[in-house]
Design an enzyme around this catalytic site. Sequence first.
Site, PDB file in Angstrom:
ATOM      1  N   ARG A 225      53.857  56.633  17.559  1.00 42.76           N
ATOM      2  CA  ARG A 225      53.698  56.470  16.123  1.00 42.76           C
ATOM      3  C   ARG A 225      52.741  55.329  15.825  1.00 42.76           C
ATOM      4  O   ARG A 225      52.522  54.429  16.651  1.00 42.76           O
ATOM      5  CB  ARG A 225      55.049  56.197  15.457  1.00 42.76           C
ATOM      6  CG  ARG A 225      55.691  54.884  15.823  1.00 42.76           C
ATOM      7  CD  ARG A 225      56.997  54.641  15.069  1.00 42.76           C
ATOM      8  NE  ARG A 225      57.919  55.755  15.191  1.00 42.76           N
ATOM      9  CZ  ARG A 225      58.224  56.592  14.212  1.00 42.76           C
ATOM     10  NH1 ARG A 225      57.695  56.446  13.009  1.00 42.76           N
ATOM     11  NH2 ARG A 225      59.065  57.587  14.416  1.00 42.76           N
ATOM     12  N   SER A 246      48.003  56.701  22.105  1.00 44.09           N
ATOM     13  CA  SER A 246      48.639  55.491  21.585  1.00 44.09           C
ATOM     14  C   SER A 246      48.566  55.408  20.063  1.00 44.09           C
ATOM     15  O   SER A 246      47.907  56.214  19.397  1.00 44.09           O
ATOM     16  CB  SER A 246      47.987  54.258  22.211  1.00 44.09           C
ATOM     17  OG  SER A 246      48.205  54.236  23.603  1.00 44.09           O
ATOM     18  N   HIS A 247      49.222  54.388  19.534  1.00 49.22           N
ATOM     19  CA  HIS A 247      49.370  54.215  18.088  1.00 49.22           C
ATOM     20  C   HIS A 247      48.020  54.151  17.381  1.00 49.22           C
ATOM     21  O   HIS A 247      47.042  53.624  17.904  1.00 49.22           O
ATOM     22  CB  HIS A 247      50.179  52.953  17.786  1.00 49.22           C
ATOM     23  CG  HIS A 247      49.593  51.685  18.327  1.00 49.22           C
ATOM     24  ND1 HIS A 247      49.422  51.450  19.673  1.00 49.22           N
ATOM     25  CD2 HIS A 247      49.130  50.594  17.697  1.00 49.22           C
ATOM     26  CE1 HIS A 247      48.890  50.256  19.851  1.00 49.22           C
ATOM     27  NE2 HIS A 247      48.686  49.718  18.661  1.00 49.22           N
ATOM     28  N   ASN A 248      48.004  54.738  16.166  1.00 51.87           N
ATOM     29  CA  ASN A 248      46.854  54.713  15.248  1.00 51.87           C
ATOM     30  C   ASN A 248      45.674  55.557  15.717  1.00 51.87           C
ATOM     31  O   ASN A 248      44.597  55.503  15.106  1.00 51.87           O
ATOM     32  CB  ASN A 248      46.353  53.280  15.004  1.00 51.87           C
ATOM     33  CG  ASN A 248      47.452  52.328  14.593  1.00 51.87           C
ATOM     34  OD1 ASN A 248      48.469  52.737  14.041  1.00 51.87           O
ATOM     35  ND2 ASN A 248      47.267  51.046  14.875  1.00 51.87           N
TER      36      ASN A 248
END
Length: 341
Positions: A225, A246-248
Amino acid sequence: MILSLKKSTNNPTTLSQLAELTGAQLLGDPALIIHDIAALNNATASDITVVLGTHYRKEASKSEAAAFITDKQLPEVSAQLLTSDPRKAMAEIILHFHPNQEIVHPSIHPQSAIHPHAKLHPHSQIDAFTVINENTHIGSNTHIHSHVSIGSDCKIGDNCIIYPQVTIYDKVSIGNNVIIHANTVIGSDGFGFYQLNGEWQKISQIKSVIIDDNVEIGSNTSIDRGCLIDTRIGKGSKIDNLVQISHNTDIGPNAAIAAQVGFTGGTKVGDGVMIGGQVGIDTPEIGEKCIIAAKSGVTKNIKDQQMVSGFPAQPHQDELSYQAYLRGQYRQYKRKKDSQK
């Protein structure tokens, strides 16, 4: 409609009919009867097979197949379907001999655990030992297999297949016609920390994951997330097994990402990007229609329609020249060393 492959219909079909189905040019006897499609090395005299690439053209003469799908005429065989896109023709013929069938049987297994405030479409299937939490919506004709865990406030669209032991954290949004294979995790915390007095402190990851329509995700893949923005997988993208997103990270539409690729986070990937296996990506932006060769390490932005390779990744022709130079230097060194013996 949810589909799965079933055994061959054993529906004899003429080569002419297969040519019409695929739009291919027919060479050979149009009345030749074909019973199935098979690989080059195990096709029988009643099968059609496909030739993909130069190496397989050499193997065609050894195959017992009755007919061949190919992009270039094979001089040693008579029955052929010539097409500019053999993979497409192969896919169409597979579906002809192995037509898909609906596999959703609307039901909620009594050994599943469904929160009373979850909303399940009456034409969905929930298998045993699956957990679905509060305010989660499951769409029509979607099949949630056994031992799946789905958090609160999730949305899963129509015509999806979620295979066993997938874990979907809270607030994840999944579109229509999405397939997620076994043991994949969607929405786990991103790897976000800062140091205080020599110790790592966690940064809360307060956003989630959005998966658009027609995405397929392989097994044992993790999609984290986002921290302050959602992680997103664009429409039509295909992600292999053992991928770490991974995030973003924002994956554009129609990306193809092979196994063991890892994103460090925050990368925006353009439309139609292809990424080979074991690539590491630590850069803000990858342009549209780029190709990243296997085992590359991407540390700088990539412009649209570039092919890159190597570590650090650079334009592919530059990397080839660089490797050729290194090999030349090594050969000179070795010759000099050998002459001193």
